[in-house]
Design a protein around this motif. Structure first.
Motif, PDB file in Angstrom:
ATOM      1  N   THR A 203       0.764 -23.105  72.294  1.00 40.37           N
ATOM      2  CA  THR A 203      -0.252 -22.414  73.251  1.00 40.37           C
ATOM      3  C   THR A 203      -1.140 -21.063  72.453  1.00 40.37           C
ATOM      4  O   THR A 203       0.049 -20.186  71.699  1.00 40.37           O
TER       5      THR A 203
ATOM      6  N   THR B 144       5.088 -20.507  73.644  1.00 40.47           N
ATOM      7  CA  THR B 144       5.673 -22.015  73.568  1.00 40.47           C
ATOM      8  C   THR B 144       4.190 -22.943  72.853  1.00 40.47           C
ATOM      9  O   THR B 144       3.444 -22.397  73.022  1.00 40.47           O
TER      10      THR B 144
ATOM     11  N   LEU C  11       4.462 -27.287  72.445  1.00 39.30           N
ATOM     12  CA  LEU C  11       4.494 -28.196  73.815  1.00 39.30           C
ATOM     13  C   LEU C  11       5.036 -29.298  72.346  1.00 39.30           C
ATOM     14  O   LEU C  11       4.218 -29.409  71.163  1.00 39.30           O
TER      15      LEU C  11
ATOM     16  N   PHE D 139       8.832 -28.482  76.873  1.00 39.14           N
ATOM     17  CA  PHE D 139       8.213 -27.124  75.822  1.00 39.14           C
ATOM     18  C   PHE D 139       9.051 -25.804  75.561  1.00 39.14           C
ATOM     19  O   PHE D 139      10.254 -25.906  76.283  1.00 39.14           O
TER      20      PHE D 139
ATOM     21  N   ARG E 212       2.827 -25.928  84.666  1.00 39.54           N
ATOM     22  CA  ARG E 212       3.423 -27.429  83.749  1.00 39.54           C
ATOM     23  C   ARG E 212       3.219 -28.382  84.304  1.00 39.54           C
ATOM     24  O   ARG E 212       4.222 -29.613  84.444  1.00 39.54           O
TER      25      ARG E 212
END
Length: 316
Positions: free
Chosen positions: A145, A150, A152, A163, A211
């Protein structure tokens, strides 16, 4: 005095000329040839090819474009390449089969998916320490991100996006997507993520704040990678020899563009004007105008180009 002034002007001219002649470059992992091709994107010619063993696949670039990071799933290591010199700077052993890769903006940490060991690996490039997190079956693509809090991860055989909280280095959440998610891309605003679902022939659009998946885009056969440019979404379809193009705002289908044989890696130029596609079976790199969707140029690559990741860097 006049000679000094002329010398200064000549020096500035040389600096300006050198700057203008430097080009953006593509870094293409060629799995069968076991090499990394460095391609000048202005002339669409190969500057050099760096031998890298272990069936190289994934690629990431430091923010300044000076270092290239390459995964070798069969070699069980990550290779760091000095871009300017075109030489291997270091190889870092990684357990299992390193595949997807991303690097932080400051260039101090790498995140790598271990496809064989079902792990997410964090590599501290300063201390050389590694941390491993069980992440799900056959993790492939990943994306950081914008705040780098974070990551993914596409857990391919679990059909999920995982996540991960990078401060705690722990699982934060999970989201079911299509079958066999692979490539993951986050937009420039940091609001949406896009996931190529290979076996579902679809792309999941994820709202990062909630999310949650907000749309499923129907594409051609076996989508692999995703690039964003000029307000559009470009998806490479392995089995259809094509790019699916969508409007990024309203998610409507714009066009399907024919490309080479078995397209895999896809990446936008830094100005967003061009999309580059690496075609694995036809051993070439195509440059496509992101607005007109016309082919601008093609060039040959070494055997088996995958270019899985962010493979375009600005002029150094």
């Amino acid at each position: 005095m006049i000679r000094l002034a002329l010398s200064s002007v000549f020096y500035l001219f040389l600096v300006f000329f050198a700057h203008k002649t430097l080009a953006d470059e593509a870094f293409i992992t060629a799995q069968n040839a076991q090499s990394l091709d460095i391609i000048d994107l202005t002339s669409m010619t190969k500057r050099l090819s760096v031998p890298i063993a272990g069936k190289p696949a994934g690629v990431a670039l430091s923010k300044d474009g000076r270092r290239v990071f390459v995964t070798s799933p069969e070699g069980h290591f990550v290779t760091i390449v000095d871009r300017k010199a075109g030489r291997i700077e270091k190889q870092i052993p990684v357990k299992g089969g390193p595949l997807g890769i991303a690097v932080t903006r400051a260039g101090e940490r790498l995140y790598v998916t271990d496809f064989y060991g079902d792990m997410l690996v964090e590599i501290d490039l300063i201390t050389q320490k590694q941390r491993y997190l069980p992440i799900g079956a056959k993790p492939a693509g990943l994306a950081l991100t914008l705040d780098e809090k974070t990551v993914l991860v596409a857990a391919r055989d679990d059909n999920q996006i995982i996540f991960v909280d990078l401060n705690e280095f722990s699982r934060l959440d999970q989201l079911a997507v299509g079958r066999h998610p692979y490539g993951v891309t986050i937009d420039a605003d940091g609001r949406r993520a896009y996931v190529a679902n290979v076996e579902s022939d679809s792309v999941s659009v994820i709202d990062l704040a909630s999310r949650k998946a907000i749309a499923q885009l129907k594409v051609e056969s076996h989508p692999y990678g995703i690039a964003l440019a000029s307000g559009r979404i470009f998806i490479s379809n392995q089995h259809s020899e094509s790019l699916s193009v969508f409007d990024a705002k309203d998610l409507t289908h714009v066009a399907t563009v024919a490309v080479g044989d078995y397209p895999e890696g896809v990446c936008a130029s830094l100005d967003g004007a061009t999309i580059y596609v690496a075609n694995w079976f036809s051993n070439d790199l195509w440059a496509i105008d992101a607005a007109t969707l016309k082919v601008r140029a093609k060039t040959a690559t070494s055997d088996g180009p995958r270019a899985f990741g962010q493979f375009v860097a600005p002029a150094p």
